[in-house]
Design a protein around this motif. Structure first.
Motif, PDB file in Angstrom:
ATOM      1  N   ARG A 207       1.744 -37.064  23.150  1.00  0.00           N
ATOM      2  CA  ARG A 207       2.659 -37.602  22.139  1.00  0.00           C
ATOM      3  C   ARG A 207       3.024 -36.454  21.196  1.00  0.00           C
ATOM      4  NH1 ARG A 207       2.032 -43.557  19.940  1.00  0.00           N
ATOM      5  NH2 ARG A 207       4.210 -43.001  19.575  1.00  0.00           N
ATOM      6  N   GLY A 208       4.150 -36.603  20.491  1.00  0.00           N
ATOM      7  CA  GLY A 208       4.540 -35.586  19.510  1.00  0.00           C
ATOM      8  C   GLY A 208       5.062 -34.306  20.140  1.00  0.00           C
ATOM      9  N   THR A 209       5.587 -34.418  21.365  1.00  0.00           N
ATOM     10  CA  THR A 209       6.211 -33.246  22.008  1.00  0.00           C
ATOM     11  C   THR A 209       7.546 -33.665  22.620  1.00  0.00           C
ATOM     12  OG1 THR A 209       5.119 -33.659  24.144  1.00  0.00           O
ATOM     13  CG2 THR A 209       3.996 -32.158  22.629  1.00  0.00           C
ATOM     14  N   GLY A 210       8.463 -32.729  22.660  1.00  0.00           N
ATOM     15  CA  GLY A 210       9.765 -32.984  23.285  1.00  0.00           C
ATOM     16  C   GLY A 210      10.477 -31.656  23.432  1.00  0.00           C
ATOM     17  N   PHE A 211      11.645 -31.685  24.058  1.00  0.00           N
ATOM     18  CA  PHE A 211      12.400 -30.427  24.184  1.00  0.00           C
ATOM     19  C   PHE A 211      13.884 -30.697  24.316  1.00  0.00           C
ATOM     20  CE2 PHE A 211      11.509 -31.514  28.632  1.00  0.00           C
ATOM     21  CZ  PHE A 211      12.718 -31.274  29.240  1.00  0.00           C
ATOM     22  N   LEU A 212      14.629 -29.623  24.050  1.00  0.00           N
ATOM     23  CA  LEU A 212      16.087 -29.661  24.193  1.00  0.00           C
ATOM     24  C   LEU A 212      16.503 -28.544  25.137  1.00  0.00           C
ATOM     25  CD1 LEU A 212      18.885 -30.710  23.142  1.00  0.00           C
ATOM     26  CD2 LEU A 212      18.790 -28.859  21.462  1.00  0.00           C
ATOM     27  N   TYR A 213      17.386 -28.859  26.079  1.00  0.00           N
ATOM     28  CA  TYR A 213      18.051 -27.833  26.884  1.00  0.00           C
ATOM     29  C   TYR A 213      19.416 -27.585  26.243  1.00  0.00           C
ATOM     30  CZ  TYR A 213      21.426 -26.159  30.248  1.00  0.00           C
ATOM     31  OH  TYR A 213      22.458 -25.458  30.823  1.00  0.00           O
ATOM     32  N   ALA A 214      19.779 -26.314  26.062  1.00  0.00           N
ATOM     33  CA  ALA A 214      21.111 -25.973  25.541  1.00  0.00           C
ATOM     34  C   ALA A 214      21.736 -24.919  26.444  1.00  0.00           C
ATOM     35  CB  ALA A 214      21.015 -25.461  24.111  1.00  0.00           C
ATOM     36  N   ARG A 215      22.909 -25.237  26.999  1.00  0.00           N
ATOM     37  CA  ARG A 215      23.601 -24.295  27.893  1.00  0.00           C
ATOM     38  C   ARG A 215      24.148 -23.114  27.079  1.00  0.00           C
ATOM     39  NH1 ARG A 215      25.227 -24.869  32.952  1.00  0.00           N
ATOM     40  NH2 ARG A 215      24.737 -27.093  33.010  1.00  0.00           N
ATOM     41  N   PRO A 216      23.959 -21.873  27.541  1.00  0.00           N
ATOM     42  CA  PRO A 216      24.424 -20.714  26.758  1.00  0.00           C
ATOM     43  C   PRO A 216      25.895 -20.816  26.348  1.00  0.00           C
ATOM     44  CG  PRO A 216      23.100 -19.985  28.619  1.00  0.00           C
ATOM     45  CD  PRO A 216      23.255 -21.471  28.776  1.00  0.00           C
TER      46      PRO A 216
ATOM     47  N   SER B 290      18.115 -33.736  26.278  1.00  0.00           N
ATOM     48  CA  SER B 290      16.878 -33.884  25.483  1.00  0.00           C
ATOM     49  C   SER B 290      15.868 -34.732  26.246  1.00  0.00           C
ATOM     50  CB  SER B 290      17.197 -34.546  24.139  1.00  0.00           C
ATOM     51  OG  SER B 290      17.866 -35.774  24.339  1.00  0.00           O
ATOM     52  N   ALA B 291      14.588 -34.482  25.992  1.00  0.00           N
ATOM     53  CA  ALA B 291      13.533 -35.256  26.676  1.00  0.00           C
ATOM     54  C   ALA B 291      12.255 -35.241  25.843  1.00  0.00           C
ATOM     55  CB  ALA B 291      13.258 -34.690  28.062  1.00  0.00           C
ATOM     56  N   THR B 292      11.349 -36.146  26.180  1.00  0.00           N
ATOM     57  CA  THR B 292      10.068 -36.246  25.497  1.00  0.00           C
ATOM     58  C   THR B 292       8.938 -35.821  26.419  1.00  0.00           C
ATOM     59  OG1 THR B 292       8.646 -37.737  24.224  1.00  0.00           O
ATOM     60  CG2 THR B 292       9.621 -38.652  26.200  1.00  0.00           C
ATOM     61  N   GLY B 293       7.778 -35.532  25.840  1.00  0.00           N
ATOM     62  CA  GLY B 293       6.619 -35.190  26.663  1.00  0.00           C
ATOM     63  C   GLY B 293       5.821 -36.405  27.100  1.00  0.00           C
ATOM     64  N   ARG B 294       5.795 -37.440  26.248  1.00  0.00           N
ATOM     65  CA  ARG B 294       4.784 -38.478  26.428  1.00  0.00           C
ATOM     66  C   ARG B 294       5.109 -39.525  27.493  1.00  0.00           C
ATOM     67  NH1 ARG B 294       7.806 -40.494  22.201  1.00  0.00           N
ATOM     68  NH2 ARG B 294       8.444 -42.652  22.504  1.00  0.00           N
TER      69      ARG B 294
ATOM     70  N   GLY C 150       9.268 -31.867  18.386  1.00  0.00           N
ATOM     71  CA  GLY C 150       8.167 -32.820  18.264  1.00  0.00           C
ATOM     72  C   GLY C 150       8.485 -34.180  18.858  1.00  0.00           C
ATOM     73  N   SER C 151       9.714 -34.385  19.284  1.00  0.00           N
ATOM     74  CA  SER C 151      10.065 -35.651  19.948  1.00  0.00           C
ATOM     75  C   SER C 151      11.432 -35.490  20.598  1.00  0.00           C
ATOM     76  CB  SER C 151      10.111 -36.808  18.934  1.00  0.00           C
ATOM     77  OG  SER C 151      11.291 -36.735  18.162  1.00  0.00           O
ATOM     78  N   ALA C 152      11.762 -36.462  21.445  1.00  0.00           N
ATOM     79  CA  ALA C 152      13.082 -36.438  22.086  1.00  0.00           C
ATOM     80  C   ALA C 152      14.175 -36.708  21.067  1.00  0.00           C
ATOM     81  CB  ALA C 152      13.131 -37.488  23.190  1.00  0.00           C
ATOM     82  N   ALA C 153      13.904 -37.618  20.118  1.00  0.00           N
ATOM     83  CA  ALA C 153      14.938 -37.940  19.127  1.00  0.00           C
ATOM     84  C   ALA C 153      15.260 -36.719  18.268  1.00  0.00           C
ATOM     85  CB  ALA C 153      14.494 -39.123  18.266  1.00  0.00           C
TER      86      ALA C 153
ATOM     87  N   VAL D 264      34.853 -30.763  27.405  1.00  0.00           N
ATOM     88  CA  VAL D 264      34.338 -31.519  26.256  1.00  0.00           C
ATOM     89  C   VAL D 264      32.810 -31.429  26.273  1.00  0.00           C
ATOM     90  CG1 VAL D 264      34.035 -33.870  25.388  1.00  0.00           C
ATOM     91  CG2 VAL D 264      36.265 -33.143  26.223  1.00  0.00           C
ATOM     92  N   PRO D 265      32.170 -31.175  25.124  1.00  0.00           N
ATOM     93  CA  PRO D 265      30.692 -31.112  25.105  1.00  0.00           C
ATOM     94  C   PRO D 265      30.057 -32.400  25.636  1.00  0.00           C
ATOM     95  CG  PRO D 265      31.602 -30.323  23.018  1.00  0.00           C
ATOM     96  CD  PRO D 265      32.760 -30.886  23.804  1.00  0.00           C
ATOM     97  N   PHE D 266      28.993 -32.236  26.428  1.00  0.00           N
ATOM     98  CA  PHE D 266      28.337 -33.372  27.082  1.00  0.00           C
ATOM     99  C   PHE D 266      26.846 -33.321  26.748  1.00  0.00           C
ATOM    100  CE2 PHE D 266      27.079 -35.154  31.540  1.00  0.00           C
ATOM    101  CZ  PHE D 266      26.853 -36.419  30.991  1.00  0.00           C
ATOM    102  N   LEU D 267      26.393 -34.353  26.046  1.00  0.00           N
ATOM    103  CA  LEU D 267      24.990 -34.455  25.599  1.00  0.00           C
ATOM    104  C   LEU D 267      24.301 -35.573  26.380  1.00  0.00           C
ATOM    105  CD1 LEU D 267      22.539 -34.255  23.641  1.00  0.00           C
ATOM    106  CD2 LEU D 267      23.910 -35.472  21.940  1.00  0.00           C
ATOM    107  N   VAL D 268      23.212 -35.237  27.068  1.00  0.00           N
ATOM    108  CA  VAL D 268      22.496 -36.224  27.876  1.00  0.00           C
ATOM    109  C   VAL D 268      21.125 -36.508  27.268  1.00  0.00           C
ATOM    110  CG1 VAL D 268      21.477 -36.698  30.148  1.00  0.00           C
ATOM    111  CG2 VAL D 268      23.675 -35.544  29.992  1.00  0.00           C
ATOM    112  N   ASP D 269      20.851 -37.779  27.022  1.00  0.00           N
ATOM    113  CA  ASP D 269      19.524 -38.221  26.607  1.00  0.00           C
ATOM    114  C   ASP D 269      18.748 -38.514  27.893  1.00  0.00           C
ATOM    115  OD1 ASP D 269      17.303 -39.728  25.984  1.00  0.00           O
ATOM    116  OD2 ASP D 269      18.293 -40.897  24.426  1.00  0.00           O
ATOM    117  N   ALA D 270      17.873 -37.568  28.250  1.00  0.00           N
ATOM    118  CA  ALA D 270      17.100 -37.711  29.494  1.00  0.00           C
ATOM    119  C   ALA D 270      15.641 -38.045  29.185  1.00  0.00           C
ATOM    120  CB  ALA D 270      17.206 -36.433  30.319  1.00  0.00           C
ATOM    121  N   CYS D 271      15.442 -38.677  28.032  1.00  0.00           N
ATOM    122  CA  CYS D 271      14.084 -38.969  27.547  1.00  0.00           C
ATOM    123  C   CYS D 271      13.248 -39.714  28.581  1.00  0.00           C
ATOM    124  CB  CYS D 271      14.214 -39.802  26.275  1.00  0.00           C
ATOM    125  SG  CYS D 271      12.660 -40.211  25.526  1.00  0.00           S
TER     126      CYS D 271
END
Ligand SMILES: Cc1ncc(COP(=O)(O)O)c(C=O)c1O
Length: 408
Positions: free
Chosen positions: A235-244, A224-228, A96-99, A198-205
């Motif tokens: 508004r109220g949309t977002g997504f997460l990419y997770a590498r297998p 992670s990113a947002t839709g809006r 529901g959001s990037a956060a 080392v795990p790498f987390l990118v905030d691409a909002c």
């Protein structure tokens, strides 16, 4: 040796192409000048149609029945997002959001007392709160990387700090910070985190939708990113990419019976892929709207969007500098977010005055980027963010309005 082939850069949209994009964007037809695309952008009519059409079906035939009817299109949103960032549909989780998406990734990563989480001064406020919370509750150490002479994250400093990586739980990076116009060199960071495992987390909002973002090029484990914002979705949309390859090393912190299957009375098994981070309930209309928005990006071409946004933001920086204002943007690569301030008029007053002239802008505040604000001793700034719908006329008019505010 034969010279390597460098593909030509795609040109920005010509005026008639911008006019065509504006013609199918309802927010561009009412005399409003929207320079708050990094807050929440203006969706195309097809995005509204997708949402309203689904809400109508939910009201008329029932929410579950409408979901069944739209199941293929709902799944297509995962595929469309995946295609945009060079991933597979099973690597995308809806949120529901990037956060929310960022938090799901962050809190899934094992962190032991004394381990370091390596972060940078451009972290978003929500992320910084999570770091501090992890320091308080798990005893991790927040290891802040300095910026280099251009203001972007220091790649050399990270290389040095990863020489001993066995105590590093995570490297976190905000690709495009909330303010400052900067695009951090995410791929250079990714090369180092991969080498150090080392795990790498990118905030691409704020980067997805305005820049060409490719998860393999960046080499991140999570993004992670947002839709809006730059995707021009709801508004109220977002997504997460997770590498297998990261999935066996992390544990979703709050799985439900969609993220995991209740397999026996006392046990469960996680769903395959990124679905393990998702919850069962979500706004189907919002997710369909996001799918339509991402399809618009595919149709327009992200490279041309990026070229247009970059050109427009640079034009605005020049106009503001010509007006005598300081532009606080940094970095070798800059994006569609432009930050400025006047020594004489508070940014909140500038924003209010612009608003009275039907110009939308936003202001920055310390709580959204305190590390950066303290390091650079920044004032509250006026943030003007452009998109590919922004015209030069709109920028000239905005600067004319600012000129009259500042001279009166
Ligand atoms: C860099 C950055 N990350 C994350 C967020 C959070 O996005 P959302 O409000 O969709 O959770 C924002 C919002 O402004 C942001 O600027």
């Amino acid at each position: 040796m034969a010279a390597s082939f460098v593909p030509p850069s795609p040109p920005p949209f010509a005026d008639d192409e911008v006019a065509a994009i504006r013609a199918v964007t309802p927010g561009c037809s009412g005399g409003l000048i929207h320079l708050n695309h990094a807050g929440s952008s203006l969706p195309a009519q097809v995005v509204l149609d997708a949402q309203l059409g689904h809400l109508q079906r939910e009201a008329v035939i029932g929410g579950y029945e409408a979901a069944a009817e739209a199941a293929d299109r709902t799944r297509e949103t995962h595929a469309s997002i995946a295609r945009l960032i060079g991933a597979e549909p099973s690597e995308i989780a809806r949120f529901g959001s990037a956060a929310e998406a960022w938090m799901a990734a962050f809190w899934s990563i094992p962190m032991a007392a004394g381990q370091r989480i390596i972060v940078h001064d451009h972290e978003y406020g929500a992320n910084a709160i999570a770091f501090i919370h992890a320091a308080k509750t798990r005893g991790v150490v927040i290891d802040r990387l300095p910026s280099d002479e251009c203001g972007q994250v220091s790649v050399d400093a990270l290389a040095e700090r990863l020489q001993r990586a066995d105590d590093v739980a995570l490297v976190s990076l905000t690709h495009v910070p909330t303010n400052g116009g900067l695009v951090n060199p995410a791929a250079a960071i990714g090369r180092l985190t991969r080498a150090a495992d080392v795990p790498f987390l990118v905030d691409a909002c704020q980067s997805v939708g305005q820049l060409n973002v490719d998860v393999d090029e960046i080499g991140c484990d999570f993004l992670s990113a947002t839709g809006r914002k730059y995707l021009r979705g709801p508004r109220g949309t977002g997504f997460l990419y997770a590498r297998p390859s990261i999935l066996d090393r992390v544990t979703p912190s709050q799985p439900d019976h969609h993220g995991a299957k209740w397999s026996s009375t006392d046990d469960y098994t996680f769903a395959a892929g990124a679905q393990r981070f998702e919850y069962w309930e979500f706004s189907h209309a919002g997710w369909l709207g996001l799918g339509a928005a991402v399809d618009v990006v595919h149709e327009l071409g992200i490279d041309r969007i990026e070229a247009t946004v970059t050109e427009r933001a640079n034009q605005l920086r020049t106009m503001l500098t010509d007006l005598g204002l300081t532009v606080y943007d940094e970095g070798l690569q800059r994006c569609g977010i432009v930050t400025t301030a006047s020594p004489n008029v508070a940014s909140a007053d500038l924003k209010a005055a612009l608003s009275r002239c039907s110009i939308n802008a936003s202001t920055t505040f310390a709580g959204s980027s305190r590390y950066d604000v303290e390091r650079r001793n920044l004032p509250d700034m006026l943030r003007l963010s452009v998109h590919c719908t922004t015209t030069v006329d709109e920028l000239e008019w905005t600067v004319a309005v600012l000129t009259s505010i500042l001279r009166n």
